[in-house]
Design an enzyme around this catalytic site. Structure first.
Site, PDB file in Angstrom:
ATOM      1  N   ASP A  97       0.857  -1.189   0.000  1.00 36.69           N
ATOM      2  CA  ASP A  97       0.000   0.000   0.000  1.00 36.69           C
ATOM      3  C   ASP A  97       0.893   1.239   0.000  1.00 36.69           C
ATOM      4  OD1 ASP A  97      -1.815   1.976   0.331  1.00 36.69           O
ATOM      5  OD2 ASP A  97      -2.533   1.351   2.305  1.00 36.69           O
ATOM      6  N   THR A 108      -3.158   6.209  -4.513  1.00 35.18           N
ATOM      7  CA  THR A 108      -2.028   6.860  -3.833  1.00 35.18           C
ATOM      8  C   THR A 108      -0.703   6.534  -4.515  1.00 35.18           C
ATOM      9  OG1 THR A 108      -2.015   5.010  -2.267  1.00 35.18           O
ATOM     10  CG2 THR A 108      -3.118   7.010  -1.575  1.00 35.18           C
ATOM     11  N   THR A 109      -0.538   5.287  -4.955  1.00 33.98           N
ATOM     12  CA  THR A 109       0.706   4.906  -5.632  1.00 33.98           C
ATOM     13  C   THR A 109       0.786   5.577  -7.003  1.00 33.98           C
ATOM     14  OG1 THR A 109       0.605   2.770  -4.509  1.00 33.98           O
ATOM     15  CG2 THR A 109       2.121   2.952  -6.350  1.00 33.98           C
ATOM     16  N   ASP A 124     -11.596   0.143   1.612  1.00 33.22           N
ATOM     17  CA  ASP A 124     -11.366   0.312   0.167  1.00 33.22           C
ATOM     18  C   ASP A 124     -12.678   0.162  -0.604  1.00 33.22           C
ATOM     19  OD1 ASP A 124      -8.663   0.716   0.502  1.00 33.22           O
ATOM     20  OD2 ASP A 124      -8.127  -1.377   0.213  1.00 33.22           O
TER      21      ASP A 124
END
Length: 560
Positions: free
Chosen positions: A62, A95-96, A397
């Site tokens: 994550d 986010t990545t 999520d």
């Protein structure tokens, strides 16, 4: 002037050179952060092993969790970490991707800075490209979805979650997430207020060890880990009238009263009478509205319990403020600060059943069968705390995916297909530009290819061959050629619509906006200055003065 202080004159070229050096340093720092989590994209992502200061070890892919644990010194790197948190707060996903894309946009800017193109020109081109990308994404490279089709929504949520959810928990998580989002969804009101889905405040997750995963559910109301305060109070009430209080049902001692002088026995008796009279008055004010259940954030004295038990009223005390908000929204009540100001419209009548149940060793109060609950409690059951924590993470999520789709019912293909389609369209549009902005405009389009390229790299496939084949697919003339992407498992080309691989458009839009705006912000910085706090200077001056005084004292003693 001879003997004077030399004056250093910085000409314009020196200043520009200084600014370019700072910009290149910032770009290098941002790229370093992006390279750290580049391998965490896609289903074949590598894991990072994180060690906390206490010696604990966490293994995760994550991006946001990894960046939270990284300690960096460079201000540009700190800005990059901040955008991952912003992305997570805003849409809960991507986010990545946002870090990788921001790093790549800055990387492609290096060539223009080295050619002495002013950062303002690069920024102007990037802003224009961002506007065009968002417009294309909404009009050409997304498809509408019917949020009322429950089966279709379950399938979409399951697809968006990918491999993050355990198979056994997959179906249940999708069903729970959609039910919870529909429960807290507040439609656009007649006053013109925008629709709202606040899952953080109004959808609370309660984890109860025991039972099976299939027992997890969304309540049509609220569950609180509390029991009634007196054993003789009713533990089951149908259609209760509920009062919510934000005050004590206890005698208020004087805040500045430190001592009381008692001269005779009657004085002490009078003090007790005053306390009893106050509590009786407060309880009478509460009982005047004929409640069946009183819920307060503060304490309830034994005497107040006595009066309320005699009137057949049940009481829950010391609730968290956030629980009070959820209860108020679910039952249609108003939280009151003073019992003597209670009115009929403050009473909550939207609850169908109040019941206290014992699960394991704990007592839980259920306020369920609410007629129009705009808040809910999600009950998670599982064999152990570790499994419950994993279920909690994946459910968050799923909740974010469901919320994004309901708020903006548009989807775009996953697997890098969306980024490749936008990159191709913006690059083609950039050919028509004749100004100096053409280079940065098309460079931003090329930067978008970093997403499919990283997916291919993480699969171990041939990057150049696969990416060239993907470009050829997107240059085709068929209507759905823009839906070709990369299979995250094998690295081969796949048609995303045929395989049902979709992502919410709101997540992609947020990635584009956040990454581009961050790159623009870092390009506008032409100097980094470290300042000293005023207090620190004054403290240093005071210390120097004290040292001088100490040095002078022995000399004074010698003279005497």
């Amino acid at each position: 002037m001879s003997g004077g202080t030399p004056v250093i004159v910085l000409n314009q070229n020196t200043k520009r050179e200084q600014g370019r050096k700072v910009q290149l340093t910032n770009i290098q720092s941002a790229k370093t952060v992006a390279d750290v989590i580049r391998t965490c994209l896609g289903p074949q992502a590598m894991l990072k092993m994180l060690m906390d200061p206490m010696g604990g070890i966490v293994m995760t892919n994550d991006g946001n969790a990894i960046l939270r644990e990284i300690t960096v010194q460079h201000p540009a790197a700190k800005s990059m970490i901040e955008i991952a948190r912003t992305q997570d707060e805003e849409v809960g996903d991507g986010t990545t991707s946002v870090i990788i894309l921001a790093g790549e946009i800055l990387a492609v800017s290096t060539a223009f800075l080295e050619q002495s193109i002013h950062p303002t020109i690069i920024i102007t081109a990037y802003r224009q490209a961002l506007e065009d990308m968002l417009e294309m994404a909404s009009s050409r490279y997304s498809v509408d979805v019917d949020t009322n089709d429950t089966d279709k929504m379950h399938e979409l949520i399951r697809t968006c979650l990918g491999t993050r959810v355990h198979t056994q928990w997959n179906q249940v998580a999708c069903r729970i997430a959609l039910d919870a989002v529909r429960t807290v969804h507040k439609e656009r009101g007649s006053d013109g207020q925008a629709q709202e889905i606040d899952i953080k405040r109004y959808a609370r997750i309660e984890k109860i060890p025991g039972g099976s995963i299939e027992d997890s559910c969304v309540l049509d109301g609220i569950m609180i880990n509390k029991d009634v305060v007196h054993p003789q109070m009713r533990r089951r009430i149908a259609n209760p009238r509920i009062v919510l209080l934000d005050c004590d049902l206890e005698y208020k001692k004087g805040e500045s009263q430190t001592n009381v002088e008692i001269r005779q026995e009657e004085d002490f008796t009078r003090l007790l009478q005053l306390e009893e009279e106050y509590i009786k008055t407060v309880c009478q004010a509460v009982l005047a509205v004929k409640p069946d259940l009183v819920i307060t954030e503060k304490g309830v004295s034994d005497l107040a319990q006595h009066y309320l038990v005699k009137a057949g009223v049940s009481v829950l005390r010391r609730l968290r403020r956030t629980d009070q908000w959820r209860v108020a929204r679910a039952i249609g009540a108003t939280i009151v600060n003073r019992p003597d100001e209670l009115k009929e419209e403050d009473i909550g009548t939207g609850c169908g059943l109040f019941e206290v149940r014992k699960i394991g060793d704990e007592y839980y109060s259920y306020l369920v069968q609410c007629r129009n609950p705009k808040a809910c409690t999600i009950v998670l059951r599982g064999p152990s705390k570790d499994i419950l924590n994993e279920m909690d993470r994946s459910l968050n999520d799923a909740l974010n995916v469901a919320r994004n789709i309901v708020l903006k019912p548009k989807l775009c293909p996953g697997g890098g297909a969306f980024e490749m389609a936008i990159a191709h369209a913006v690059s083609e549009k950039g050919k028509a530009l004749t100004t100096v902005h053409q280079g940065p405009y098309r460079a931003l389009a090329a930067a978008l290819e970093v997403i499919p390229r990283t997916l291919i790299q993480n699969c171990g496939a041939n990057v150049i061959r696969t990416l060239t084949a993907l470009r050829a697919k997107h240059a085709g003339t068929e209507p759905e050629d823009w839906m070709w992407g990369v299979d995250g498992e094998t690295g081969k080309l796949r048609h995303m619509k045929a395989d049902g691989i979709w992502e919410p458009l709101s997540v992609k839009n947020q990635v584009l906006k956040t990454a581009t705006e961050t790159a623009i912000l870092l390009l506008r910085i032409d100097d980094i200055v470290s300042g000293t706090k005023k207090g620190g200077v004054e403290g240093a001056a005071a210390a120097a003065k004290a040292a001088a005084n100490e040095a002078a004292q022995p000399a004074a003693g010698g003279d005497e």
